[in-house]
Design an enzyme around this catalytic site. Structure first.
Site, short mmCIF file in Angstrom:
data_model
loop_
_atom_site.label_atom_id
_atom_site.label_comp_id
_atom_site.label_asym_id
_atom_site.label_seq_id
_atom_site.Cartn_x
_atom_site.Cartn_y
_atom_site.Cartn_z
N ASP A 4 0.81 -4.58 8.71
CA ASP A 4 -0.32 -3.70 8.43
C ASP A 4 -1.56 -4.58 8.24
OD1 ASP A 4 -2.24 -1.99 7.35
OD2 ASP A 4 -0.76 -0.77 6.27
N PHE A 37 0.85 -1.19 0.00
CA PHE A 37 0.00 0.00 0.00
C PHE A 37 0.90 1.25 0.00
CE2 PHE A 37 -2.90 3.16 1.75
CZ PHE A 37 -4.03 2.93 0.98
N ARG A 93 -12.55 -3.71 -7.54
CA ARG A 93 -12.57 -4.43 -6.26
C ARG A 93 -13.99 -4.53 -5.74
NH1 ARG A 93 -8.64 -1.96 -1.76
NH2 ARG A 93 -10.27 -0.39 -1.85
N TYR A 145 -11.99 2.33 9.74
CA TYR A 145 -13.16 2.71 8.92
C TYR A 145 -13.53 1.69 7.85
CZ TYR A 145 -9.19 4.63 6.29
OH TYR A 145 -7.98 4.78 5.67
N LYS A 146 -12.75 0.60 7.76
CA LYS A 146 -13.03 -0.41 6.74
C LYS A 146 -13.98 -1.46 7.32
CE LYS A 146 -8.83 0.69 4.25
NZ LYS A 146 -7.38 0.52 4.16
C1 LIG Z 1 -6.57 1.70 4.04
C2 LIG Z 1 -5.13 1.42 4.30
C3 LIG Z 1 -4.34 2.36 4.96
C4 LIG Z 1 -4.94 3.66 5.36
O1 LIG Z 1 -4.08 4.54 5.99
P1 LIG Z 1 -4.66 5.87 6.63
O2 LIG Z 1 -3.49 6.54 7.19
O3 LIG Z 1 -5.68 5.48 7.65
O4 LIG Z 1 -5.30 6.66 5.54
C5 LIG Z 1 -3.02 2.01 5.23
N1 LIG Z 1 -2.51 0.82 4.85
C6 LIG Z 1 -3.25 -0.09 4.18
C7 LIG Z 1 -2.66 -1.40 3.79
C8 LIG Z 1 -4.59 0.19 3.87
O5 LIG Z 1 -5.32 -0.70 3.22
#
Ligand SMILES: *Cc1c(COP(=O)(O)O)cnc(C)c1O
Length: 419
Positions: A204, A128, A378, A229-230
């Site tokens: 992560d 990511f 997705r 939030y997911k």
């Molecule tokens: C959604 C997501 C994030 C989000 O990071 P934020 O700092 O909360 O915006 C980080 N890493 C991964 C792998 C994600 O899927």
């Protein structure tokens, strides 16, 4: 040829679904289906009431006394303890704070500080973006602070990560469930291999938490971060979590040494003394409204168990893939998620040359998905509020969009800035 799956079959599956009643616990738009709950989970009904209480009574009436009287001050640790069983953490190992990005930075700094003789930080390409950017940012800072011995940022091909680890590697940063493909990494084995070489690992878990069972304790994990939030349905911009194994807490000195992580914040001393426990990873004042919404989402999820959720999610995603073969085989979609259940997380992704137009066209038909460049559609599989019949509707929308070439509109050629 497998027997044809009909809408009636899907409705039958919904009738036998032990989680079906959870759907009514969410606010769901009447004309759309949320196949993007892996990006923004839906709104639990009880959250509206919780937020109303938190604003009207606690903020409106109780004002500053809410920090003690209404549990605001302890909320980051209290809610962290609620989340802990979802990821196999123990009491006192999880704190709700900041964003995932900020927590990645905090965990990287903590891990590096525990490894004074090692100067390499390692991840894989295609991780990511925020994870990779934060590594680059930290390495850049270290070049400025220590020209002779800076941190070296290494981002290598996914297949070579394990072999790249060496006695120089301080920390490995990996995402367990890949945000595009949903491929699941073997957290236990990778952690063990890293530890054999003295490497610390930051996991992560943004696409894992609330979606697949995770056992950080069994894996002897070091650090982890993840998203509120997911799948946890904590609301837009919900604070994230940070996990630090008990054994590392006392020696990991916070770089973002904010006053809220001080041993005694209200002593207002000039020098910084970190709290003895996970609270040292607090930075500033917690966002109470967002935290309240997240707590409500976690509470709702804790009414069932992650194994039951996972079982239904796998059944939904298998159905999705089977229906795609049945209805859309001739339309040029390529499955990019692993077919094998154990290797696939909480979404199903397809590549299509016209992915962007298709994403827009099914949105017009009420199917909310998302698009990840290049060409990846997705579909988030959220078993608390998605039905088998909804999966049928999504695949039908795809079929009709392809059959009628609805993706082929000029307006869809322009990529939206947020997808
Ligand atoms: C959604 C997501 C994030 C989000 O990071 P934020 O700092 O909360 O915006 C980080 N890493 C991964 C792998 C994600 O899927």
């Amino acid at each position: 040829m497998p027997p044809t799956i009909t809408l009636a079959d899907c409705r039958q599956m919904d009738q036998q679904d032990s989680l079906a009643a959870f759907r009514d616990r969410f606010v769901l738009p009447a004309d759309r289906l949320n196949f993007d709950g892996n990006s923004l989970g839906s709104l639990p009904r009880q959250t509206i009431e919780r937020l109303q209480t938190c604003t009207e009574e606690e903020w409106g009436n109780d004002l500053i006394s809410s920090w003690s009287q209404n549990g605001w001050f302890e909320a980051p640790v209290r809610v962290g303890n609620k989340l802990a069983p979802l990821i196999g953490a123990r009491e006192g190992e999880v704190i709700i704070t900041d964003s995932v990005s900020v927590n990645i930075f905090k965990a990287l700094c903590a891990a590096v500080s525990l490894q004074p003789d090692r100067h390499e930080i390692l991840s894989e390409s295609g991780n990511f973006p925020t994870d990779l950017y934060l590594m680059e940012g930290l390495a850049g800072l270290s070049r400025r602070l220590n020209r002779d011995r800076p941190l070296v940022n290494r981002v290598v091909d996914p297949e070579t990560v394990i072999d790249t680890m060496s006695e120089k590697t301080a920390v490995l940063l990996l995402t367990q469930v890949h945000y595009k493909t949903a491929e699941v990494k073997d957290l236990v084995t990778i952690t063990e291999k890293a530890h054999d070489l003295g490497v610390l690992v930051i996991w992560d878990l943004s696409h894992s938490v609330g979606s697949i069972p995770v056992d950080l304790e069994a894996a002897k994990a070091d650090f982890a971060v993840g998203c509120g939030y997911k799948f946890l349905n904590g609301g837009p911009g919900a604070p994230a979590f940070l996990y630090v194994a008990h054994r590392h807490q006392a020696n990991a000195n916070p770089v973002l040494a904010g006053w809220m992580g001080h041993r005694d914040p209200f002593a207002f001393t000039d020098d910084y003394q970190p709290a003895a426990d996970i609270s040292r990873f607090r930075v500033g004042t917690p966002p109470i409204l967002s935290l309240t919404a997240l707590e409500s989402g976690i509470d709702l999820m804790l009414e069932t168990d992650i194994q039951t959720l996972r079982t239904k999610a796998l059944a939904l995603s298998r159905l999705f893939m089977e229906l795609m073969e049945q209805q859309c085989a001739s339309h040029g979609f390529q499955l990019v998620s692993p077919k094998e259940d154990a290797r696939r997380g909480g979404h199903v992704s397809y590549f299509h040359e016209e992915g962007h137009g298709i994403y827009q066209a099914i949105k017009r038909r009420g199917i909310i998905s998302d698009y990840r460049t290049p060409g990846v559609l997705r579909f988030g599989i959220t078993p608390l509020y998605l039905r088998y019949a909804d999966v049928y509707a999504a695949v039908e929308a795809l079929r009709e969009v392809m059959q009628n070439r609805e993706w082929d509109r000029e307006e869809y050629q322009v990529r939206a800035s947020i997808t």
